[in-house]
Design a protein around this motif. Structure first.
Motif, PDB file in Angstrom:
ATOM      1  N   GLY A 254       0.812  -1.210   0.000  1.00 46.46           N
ATOM      2  CA  GLY A 254       0.000   0.000   0.000  1.00 46.46           C
ATOM      3  C   GLY A 254       0.846   1.260   0.000  1.00 46.46           C
ATOM      4  N   VAL A 255       1.915   1.257   0.809  1.00 50.39           N
ATOM      5  CA  VAL A 255       2.796   2.431   0.864  1.00 50.39           C
ATOM      6  C   VAL A 255       3.491   2.646  -0.472  1.00 50.39           C
ATOM      7  CG1 VAL A 255       4.884   3.353   1.948  1.00 50.39           C
ATOM      8  CG2 VAL A 255       3.141   2.253   3.354  1.00 50.39           C
ATOM      9  N   LYS A 260       3.904   5.712  -5.512  1.00 49.79           N
ATOM     10  CA  LYS A 260       3.957   5.656  -6.962  1.00 49.79           C
ATOM     11  C   LYS A 260       2.951   6.606  -7.614  1.00 49.79           C
ATOM     12  CE  LYS A 260       4.515   3.924 -11.171  1.00 49.79           C
ATOM     13  NZ  LYS A 260       5.730   4.169 -11.984  1.00 49.79           N
ATOM     14  N   PHE A 261       1.710   6.603  -7.084  1.00 48.81           N
ATOM     15  CA  PHE A 261       0.642   7.329  -7.774  1.00 48.81           C
ATOM     16  C   PHE A 261       0.345   8.705  -7.189  1.00 48.81           C
ATOM     17  CE2 PHE A 261      -0.371   2.817  -8.684  1.00 48.81           C
ATOM     18  CZ  PHE A 261      -0.294   2.873 -10.074  1.00 48.81           C
ATOM     19  N   PHE A 262       0.778   8.970  -5.973  1.00 49.40           N
ATOM     20  CA  PHE A 262       0.406  10.235  -5.344  1.00 49.40           C
ATOM     21  C   PHE A 262       1.592  11.117  -4.992  1.00 49.40           C
ATOM     22  CE2 PHE A 262      -2.937   7.141  -4.216  1.00 49.40           C
ATOM     23  CZ  PHE A 262      -4.004   7.724  -4.865  1.00 49.40           C
ATOM     24  N   THR A 263       2.798  10.679  -5.349  1.00 50.93           N
ATOM     25  CA  THR A 263       3.978  11.526  -5.113  1.00 50.93           C
ATOM     26  C   THR A 263       4.844  11.518  -6.362  1.00 50.93           C
ATOM     27  OG1 THR A 263       5.412   9.757  -4.263  1.00 50.93           O
ATOM     28  CG2 THR A 263       3.958  10.841  -2.663  1.00 50.93           C
TER      29      THR A 263
END
Length: 322
Positions: A254-255, A260-263
């Motif tokens: 999850g981390v 990957k998608f939000f930073t």
């Protein structure tokens, strides 16, 4: 420490497993005669469990205690199983008396026999173990022994600070002989049996003759046999550890996906590599947990070896020395 003669039982059996240590046994018997109060010595009955030794005694000291018998086995079964066979033989006799288990090499000190007897009288119905307050082995052995105790506590949730040197009350002997786990490990079998027990701190003695047969490999095998006695508890703890690892790996996935998608910190290739690694951890945890479940189920469904019922298959004869 002295014990009043009126408080002593009429007979106390001493079970001594032995493999080729006849010289040490002779010295041990002589030391018992020299250091133990005569009123107590006169009540001792020795049962030597000969674990199919390659050698035989030439002479043994005479007139120490009430009797001395040698239980001859058909084959070598190892230290722990020899103890189980000796206790089962005593449990099969019509009259029941307290029994003391001690080694033949002198590391279980004869001076401590009265302490076990007195502690047993103060705690009737409890198995009394000798807790080793001081040891004389080398540094490496002591370090690995501490590692063994720590691993045992982690895997089983039990604390084991004692070995074989112990006193078994007369009324508990037949119960203990029907505990299948003493076949693999006598102290662990007592813990598993849930019979009441206590421990008294006693110093470990030094070997009277010969060399110790306990080495690193023997210690590892001894530790594994102790853990195997509490296999179901150990399996549950290992399964819980696998669940925790799988949960941590899922959290890691999850981390990684969130980064990957939000930073903007992603590096080409690292996301797929980490996710694949975490998935492998989850798969391994699942397979190990599944294997542990099958092991426990198989352990619970297999017929158990009951020493009290099957000990006769291993006994060649009982030899009366005096």
């Amino acid at each position: 420490m002295t014990t009043q003669s009126s408080e002593l039982p009429d007979r106390i059996n001493i079970v001594i497993p032995l493999f080729n240590d006849w010289q040490a046994l002779s010295l041990l018997l002589e030391r018992i005669r020299a250091v133990v109060d005569p009123a107590l010595v006169s009540r001792l009955a020795f049962l030597i469990v000969d674990d199919c030794s390659a050698t035989n005694y030439e002479t043994l000291p005479q007139g120490i205690g009430q009797s001395l018998s040698v239980l001859r086995l058909y084959r070598n079964v190892g230290h722990q199983k020899a103890i189980a066979l000796g206790l089962s033989h005593l449990a099969s006799l019509p009259d029941q008396y307290p029994a003391i288990v001690m080694d033949s090499d002198g590391e279980d000190r004869p001076e401590d026999i009265p302490t076990l007897v007195q502690t047993g009288a103060a705690h009737p119905g409890r198995v009394v173990f000798a807790h080793r307050s001081k040891r004389h082995e080398g540094l490496v052995f002591r370090v690995f022994y501490e590692v063994y105790k720590t691993v045992f506590r982690i895997l089983t949730g039990k604390v084991i600070t004692f070995g074989n040197f112990s006193l078994i009350p007369a009324r508990q002997l037949r119960k203990l002989a029907h505990v299948s786990e003493i076949w693999n490990n006598y102290p662990g079998g007592v813990i598993r049996s849930r019979l009441p027990y206590t421990a008294v701190p006693l110093e470990r003695g030094r070997r009277l003759a010969g060399e110790s047969k306990m080495n690193f490999v023997s210690l590892v095998l001894h530790g594994l046999s102790a853990v195997s006695v509490l296999m179901d508890t150990t399996a549950v703890r290992l399964a819980l550890f696998c669940v925790i690892m799988a949960g941590a790996a899922s959290l890691g996935i999850g981390v990684v996906l969130a980064l990957k998608f939000f930073t903007n910190t992603s590096v080409p290739g690292w996301t797929s590599y980490l996710v694949s690694s975490f998935l492998i951890v989850i798969l391994q945890a699942f397979l190990i947990s599944l294997l542990l479940v099958f092991i426990v189920l198989s352990y619970r469904t297999q017929p158990q070896f009951i020493p009290a019922r099957q000990f006769g298959d291993f006994v060649e004869r009982v030899e009366e020395v005096y």
